[in-house]
Each structure stands twice: as C-alpha cells, then as structure tokens.
Design a protein around this motif. Structure first.
Motif, PDB file in Angstrom:
ATOM      1  N   GLU A 115      22.491  10.448-128.187  1.00  0.00           N
ATOM      2  CA  GLU A 115      22.292  11.715-128.899  1.00  0.00           C
ATOM      3  C   GLU A 115      20.932  12.350-128.570  1.00  0.00           C
ATOM      4  OE1 GLU A 115      23.174  10.392-132.912  1.00  0.00           O
ATOM      5  OE2 GLU A 115      25.301  10.255-132.434  1.00  0.00           O
ATOM      6  N   GLY A 168      21.760   5.321-135.796  1.00  0.00           N
ATOM      7  CA  GLY A 168      20.481   6.021-135.888  1.00  0.00           C
ATOM      8  C   GLY A 168      19.789   6.103-134.543  1.00  0.00           C
ATOM      9  N   HIS A 208      22.078   7.229-140.764  1.00  0.00           N
ATOM     10  CA  HIS A 208      23.465   7.222-141.255  1.00  0.00           C
ATOM     11  C   HIS A 208      23.474   6.718-142.691  1.00  0.00           C
ATOM     12  CE1 HIS A 208      25.944   6.956-137.251  1.00  0.00           C
ATOM     13  NE2 HIS A 208      24.778   7.527-136.994  1.00  0.00           N
ATOM     14  N   HIS A 230      28.969  11.509-140.508  1.00  0.00           N
ATOM     15  CA  HIS A 230      28.141  10.872-139.481  1.00  0.00           C
ATOM     16  C   HIS A 230      26.736  10.578-140.017  1.00  0.00           C
ATOM     17  CE1 HIS A 230      26.634  11.112-135.014  1.00  0.00           C
ATOM     18  NE2 HIS A 230      25.895  10.302-135.733  1.00  0.00           N
ATOM     19  N   HIS A 244      17.020  10.271-137.002  1.00  0.00           N
ATOM     20  CA  HIS A 244      18.457  10.397-137.293  1.00  0.00           C
ATOM     21  C   HIS A 244      18.923   9.129-137.986  1.00  0.00           C
ATOM     22  CE1 HIS A 244      22.747  10.674-136.949  1.00  0.00           C
ATOM     23  NE2 HIS A 244      22.824   9.755-135.987  1.00  0.00           N
TER      24      HIS A 244
END
Ligand SMILES: CSC[C@@H](O)[C@@H](O)C(=O)COP(=O)(O)O
Ligand SMILES: [Zn+2]
Length: 207
Positions: free
Chosen positions: A78, A32, A99, A173, A97
């Motif tokens: 990322e 993340g 997972h 992902h 973000h």
C-alpha cells in the motif's frame, strides 16, 4: 542520496510505534503499514508482509514519491497510499495505517456512507487547527479495493477539495492517518480511533 543515519533514526521510531500499536490490537496479523518522510522526494515505509509489532530497522525500505523503491527490499503493498500524501502535502512527516476493530466495524456498519461527521467532541481539539469542541469534521470512507493506485487517485481527488482532514477510512479494512511528524500522527490516530469508538457506542445505544 539517502541519509543513512536519518533513515535509521526514523526506522527505530516507527518500529517503536509499531510495538505500541500492536499492544493496542490495532495492527493484528501482519496488517498495517507505517512511513516517515526522509526529504522532499523520498520516505521510508515498512517492508511488505512483516509483523508490525516486531519490526527491526532492517524492515524498512526507502521509496520515492512515485512509490518506487530506492533501497533493497519489497515495500508495503500500500506504499502509494503513503507517497501520494507526502506528494500532496509538503508538511506531512509521517503516515500510519492500522486495522483497529473500531474503525473496521464502523466503516462496515455505515454501509454506503461516504463519510462520518464528528461533531461536538472536546477531543476534536487534538487535531491540528481545531481549538473548540463546537465544530465538526468529516472523515471520508472509501470502499475497499485491491487496486491501490485507483484508491490512491480517489483519496487524492478528495484531499484536493478537502485538505483539512487528519485521516480516512477504507471500508472493512482500516484507517490512514497522518501528521507533521510521528508524534503528531500518533496523537491524531489515537484521537480518531477514540472518536470513532464513541460514535460506535452511540450507534449501539440508539438501537
Ligand atoms: C494481513 S492482510 C493486510 C494487508 O492486505 C494490508 O491491508 C496491510 O495493511 C499490510 O500490507 P503490507 O504489504 O504488509 O504493508
Ligand atoms: Zn491494510
């Protein structure tokens, strides 16, 4: 010039969100990354490789919207997936973000699908601009890659055509989700994860 007080406030808020997301098992094992906009040309993002459930305000880096650090430390691997969203949409204030198992499983179960359509759910109204269950939205799915710039280009090209989308999946992902501020982003993420969990249950029932 970075507003250090605002940086600190945003870092504290993102660290608290990280604790919450870790409790849900959505950011296991250092996965993340999180960010919040600082101003028109910069954002703060989590440092790479940190445990996202145990962040402190020093675990954040300021970056410009070309994903280059403007404070000390190594930003998320990322970062460009965050900064391209801020660059495209002036009204985005935060990006998360995760997972989570639901998004990871469904993105693999759908194999070659380019998107998943969510229709006729009351919870669609959690997303900005939707005021009825009687609608549908497409959540795009991109194949995973370690080439983050190439993935950022694909996502940006999609969003240029389909701007009313609260998030996307990366196959096997996780999920990227955004909103006008951190609270809206958490709401969007919670709704998206729940709706994808529902779709997964429906797929199980139909087998
Ligand atoms: C622990 S593997 C997950 C990473 O490869 C990546 O996908 C991720 O979400 C975290 O990367 P990070 O560089 O810490 O922001
Ligand atoms: Zn990830």
């Amino acid at each position: 010039m970075i507003d250090s007080k605002y940086f600190y406030q945003q870092a504290v808020a993102l660290a608290a969100a990280g604790e919450d997301l870790y409790q849900r098992a959505w950011v296991p094992a250092t996965s993340g990354n999180f960010s919040a906009r600082l101003d028109a040309t910069s954002a703060i993002v989590t440092a790479s490789g940190k445990h996202k459930g145990r962040l402190s305000p020093t675990d954040f880096i300021a970056v410009d919207l070309q994903a280059q650090p403007i404070s000390d430390g190594k930003p998320s691997a990322e970062t460009e997936l965050h900064t391209r969203l801020y660059a495209r949409f002036a009204d985005i204030g935060a990006v998360l973000h995760c997972h989570s198992p639901s998004v990871t499983v469904i993105s693999k179960a759908l194999k070659n699908a380019r998107a998943i359509t969510l229709s006729d759910y009351e919870l669609l109204k959690a997303f900005d601009g939707i005021d009825t269950h009687d609608t549908s939205i497409d959540i795009p799915i991109f194949d995973n890659t370690q080439n983050i710039s190439a993935l950022a280009d694909q996502v940006d090209a999609y969003l240029a055509e389909q701007p009313h989308c609260p998030g996307y999946l990366i196959r096997g992902h996780g999920v990227y989700c955004w909103g006008k501020d951190l609270e809206s982003t958490m709401r969007n993420l919670e709704a998206l994860d729940c709706l994808l969990h529902c779709e997964l249950e429906l797929m199980r029932l139909s087998h």
